[in-house]
Enzyme design. Structure first.
Site, PDB file in Angstrom:
ATOM      1  N   THR A  45      78.751  86.937  23.822  1.00 28.80           N
ATOM      2  CA  THR A  45      78.871  85.834  22.857  1.00 28.80           C
ATOM      3  C   THR A  45      77.651  84.930  22.919  1.00 28.80           C
ATOM      4  O   THR A  45      77.148  84.462  21.889  1.00 28.80           O
ATOM      5  CB  THR A  45      80.146  85.020  23.130  1.00 28.80           C
ATOM      6  OG1 THR A  45      81.282  85.865  22.999  1.00 28.80           O
ATOM      7  CG2 THR A  45      80.268  83.855  22.159  1.00 28.80           C
ATOM      8  N   HIS A  48      74.922  86.449  20.966  1.00 30.11           N
ATOM      9  CA  HIS A  48      75.100  86.197  19.535  1.00 30.11           C
ATOM     10  C   HIS A  48      74.580  84.806  19.175  1.00 30.11           C
ATOM     11  O   HIS A  48      73.888  84.624  18.161  1.00 30.11           O
ATOM     12  CB  HIS A  48      76.581  86.289  19.152  1.00 30.11           C
ATOM     13  CG  HIS A  48      77.125  87.692  19.144  1.00 30.11           C
ATOM     14  ND1 HIS A  48      76.626  88.676  18.327  1.00 30.11           N
ATOM     15  CD2 HIS A  48      78.145  88.256  19.844  1.00 30.11           C
ATOM     16  CE1 HIS A  48      77.296  89.802  18.521  1.00 30.11           C
ATOM     17  NE2 HIS A  48      78.216  89.579  19.444  1.00 30.11           N
TER      18      HIS A  48
END
Length: 349
Positions: A45, A48
């Site tokens: 994450t 990202h």
């Protein structure tokens, strides 16, 4: 009195990368604690967010201190926060739930519709200090290695995904040899799976999965999982499937290789136009279960017990950096030639 400041990795705006800068030390409010961060780990994450991809653009509102995998110690307790002591080692659940919706009240906080993610919807752990509700704190026993605890959040995703089903004597297929998929290999073997087969196209990570106990590591650019059926005595297909890749071809291959009546956990986030062959689901009578986060706090209890019981995740750690070298850590993650990357916050440079 001057405001206390701290180092932090901040998403300063809608651009690629993070900025190491100074921000105010948060003040714990009612029922909150302030945690002095010892170590953090970089998650998919976080990659990202670093890359500022479409998911990040839809879910983040910069400026924001990022990061949600960490271990540290209680530095200060806010008003009415009485369960933990200053100096106590802790980590914490990364989803802050409302506590009053139907799912929260029924013990399914992982499905709280208004949950806020640490380091996503509110300031996170890539900093010298983090503030969270006392109810999210997870105490850390002295026998737990801080390097491991730093990524317990991700370990929890792997645990929740794998332990959704009875694994004793079962043949398991894992698609996606990222760090979570690799950890799932070790969990499945620990929980009694007969065979664990993992697929990917990255030989570095497949080699890591082998170190964690995979019975077969299949580079699907070169070979097929079916090539191993005879050697592993798999006759009708896989009993349990764990989809970790977020790849449509990976998902479809997994569904095609399940035996009739098989069970599938879906953790990888699929693209909006992903299509599957529904005959594999309907005619085989497959059970599909979406997985999000961790069961609060049943998953935490399981993962701590497994580590204390001998589950060794150290091989998944491939890189250590000081937090000022965070860009090297993200480069390692983005390259794919890494497992977990741990950042040290215990000293300043």
């Amino acid at each position: 009195m001057s405001e206390r400041m701290m180092d932090a990795l901040v998403k300063t705006g809608p651009v690629k990368g993070l900025t190491l800068t100074q921000v105010p030390v948060p003040t714990p409010g009612n029922g909150e604690v302030l945690i002095k961060i010892h170590k953090t780990a970089i998650c998919g994450t976080d990659v990202h967010i670093y890359n500022w991809d479409p998911w990040s653009q839809a879910n983040l509102n910069p400026p924001l201190v990022t990061g949600h995998e960490y271990v540290g110690e209680i530095a200060e307790c806010g008003p009415n926060a009485t369960k933990y002591k200053v100096g106590q080692r802790v980590t914490g659940e990364g989803h802050i739930i409302c506590g009053t919706c139907r799912n929260c009240r029924e013990g399914n906080g992982q499905w709280c519709p208004t949950a806020k993610g640490v380091g996503v919807n509110r300031d996170g752990a890539f900093a010298e200090y983090l503030c969270i509700p006392e109810s999210n704190v997870v105490p850390v026993d002295e026998d737990l290695d801080e390097d491991l605890v730093s990524f317990f959040d991700a370990f929890g995703n792997a645990t929740h995904t794998a332990l959704m089903w009875d694994l004793v004597g079962e043949d398991v297929l894992i698609t996606g040899a990222g760090p979570i998929g690799i950890m799932a290999v070790a969990i499945c073997k620990y929980a009694g799976a007969r065979n664990v087969v993992i697929t990917d196209v990255n030989d570095f990570r497949l080699d890591l999965a082998k170190k964690l106990g995979a019975d077969a590591c299949v580079n699907v650019a070169k070979e097929k999982p079916e090539d191993y059926f005879e050697a592993l005595k798999i006759k009708e297909g896989f009993d349990v499937g764990l989809e970790m890749s977020g790849s449509a071809p990976g998902l479809n291959q997994l569904l095609s290789l399940m035996r009739n009546g098989g069970k599938v956990s879906l953790l990888g986030l699929q693209g909006p136009n992903t299509q599957i062959n529904w005959d594999h689901v309907i005619l085989k009578g497959l059970t599909l279960q979406g997985i999000y986060g961790r069961k609060i706090f049943a998953t935490w209890n399981k993962m701590i017990a497994m580590v204390q019981g001998g589950l060794d995740l150290h091989p998944v750690i491939t890189h250590h950096f000081h937090y000022t070298e965070f860009e090297k850590g993200f480069e390692a993650m983005i390259s794919g030639n890494s497992g977990k990357v741990v950042l040290d916050w215990t000293t300043k440079k």
